[in-house]
Scaffold this motif. Sequence first.
Motif, short mmCIF file in Angstrom:
data_model
loop_
_atom_site.label_atom_id
_atom_site.label_comp_id
_atom_site.label_asym_id
_atom_site.label_seq_id
_atom_site.Cartn_x
_atom_site.Cartn_y
_atom_site.Cartn_z
N PHE A 60 -0.23 7.52 -4.98
CA PHE A 60 -1.55 7.13 -4.52
C PHE A 60 -2.09 5.98 -5.37
N ALA A 61 -2.72 5.03 -4.69
CA ALA A 61 -3.29 3.88 -5.38
C ALA A 61 -4.60 4.27 -6.06
N SER A 62 -5.00 3.45 -7.01
CA SER A 62 -6.23 3.69 -7.76
C SER A 62 -7.15 2.48 -7.68
N ASN A 63 -8.44 2.75 -7.64
CA ASN A 63 -9.45 1.69 -7.73
C ASN A 63 -10.66 2.27 -8.46
N PHE A 119 2.45 3.70 2.12
CA PHE A 119 2.10 4.86 2.95
C PHE A 119 0.85 4.49 3.75
N PRO A 120 0.54 5.23 4.81
CA PRO A 120 -0.63 4.90 5.62
C PRO A 120 -1.94 5.14 4.87
N ARG A 121 -2.96 4.36 5.20
CA ARG A 121 -4.27 4.49 4.56
C ARG A 121 -4.83 5.91 4.73
N ALA A 122 -4.51 6.58 5.84
CA ALA A 122 -5.04 7.91 6.10
C ALA A 122 -4.64 8.91 5.02
N LEU A 123 -3.51 8.68 4.36
CA LEU A 123 -3.07 9.59 3.31
C LEU A 123 -3.77 9.34 1.98
N GLN A 124 -4.29 8.15 1.79
CA GLN A 124 -4.88 7.76 0.51
C GLN A 124 -6.24 8.43 0.29
N PRO A 125 -6.43 9.15 -0.81
CA PRO A 125 -7.77 9.66 -1.12
C PRO A 125 -8.77 8.51 -1.23
N ARG A 126 -9.93 8.67 -0.61
CA ARG A 126 -10.97 7.64 -0.57
C ARG A 126 -10.41 6.32 -0.03
N GLY A 127 -9.54 6.43 0.96
CA GLY A 127 -8.86 5.26 1.48
C GLY A 127 -9.79 4.17 1.97
#
Length: 386
Positions: A125-128, A183-191
């Motif tokens: 998962f990506a982070s911001n 991975f799709p944006r839908a999987l990303q928390p706080r996408g």
Amino acid sequence: MGCHILFASIPAWGHLYPVLPGLAELVRRGHRVSCLASGGFAGEVGKVLDVVPYDSPMDSTEVDLADMGSVLPMMLDETRAAYSVLADVVRADPPEVIVSDVLSNAGWLLGRAFDLPVVRTWPVFASNSEFSLHEDYTSRTDTEESMTAFFRAVAAFLDEVGLDTVSPEQFFDNEAEHNIALFPRALQPRGETFDARFTFISPCIRPAEGSPEVPWLARSQPLAVVSLGTVFNEKIDFFRTCLDGIDRLGWYAAAALGKRVNPAAIGPVSPRVLLTPTLPMIDALRHASVAVTHGGLTSTLEALAEGVPVLISPQIGEQRGVADRVEALGLGQLLPDPFTAEELAELIKQVSQDSAMAERLDRFRATVRDADGPAQFADAVEAVPR
């Protein structure tokens, strides 16, 4: 006209498998791609890319990956080894673009040192500023004393390679202008909070292996696939409980034990069970009705891309994050901790008979099939100004 692209990663299949199809697509389009690869990874990488060989400390160092006090020095050693080799490559055969795994500090530092554009890949998962995998799902075990010593060692390394304008804190926490989430944006928390610097793509699923086990997998129905990945897999009790639960249903089971678990330690198993150090995972998932897994994002995406529901037993914090998103999207369930054979059998029945979940999985599988993740990956790399 094709250009030279350099890919920097750590020696871990969960970080290499998700990008290899995309890098292969870049080669197909006429680009030349060089890839850092150590030891047992070079053979697979060399099938499609130019290998940049090196000796990785991670191949020979056993550390507790949940202990940041041990992980951080290892990552600095890894960065030192990778940077030394890659800097020579950049000087002798300059790339136009560096593609760098999120855990490859060497890739980001090379971009700073040689003023080259860097594309960061996220197989986790990506982070911001709104979501941090490290802060939200990782238990910190480092101390102020260990962090002080670590930053002192980082500062010495940065000075050694002429990057004294980079702070030790940036080594640990830095941003890239170009990011590809695998991975799709839908999987990303706080996408919804991730801006235009982040491109979310359909997963790049590696081809099926076409292994000798395919006939057994095809006739062994219904089939449950069991795996804890390649790192946190020395869990004999986990495998024993899973096999007992699957046996209660009269199902077949294919279990990847890892290279450090002796199959004899599992004890007697049903004739319906295949025990092996490694499974041809894509072959297995194409014949599976359910996957019981640790929740590594790569493994989870491979199952979902085949329309297989996942039951997740997280081994580390980031895998709990994957389980949370899978549950939220209705594509599988988090297993209790600990769980019994009876509980597993009941959950397998539930997810395998859930028609609404099956419809959601079919939609996810169709999205992956229709989207062409490798092409999306290559498009994102080619779009980077250089």
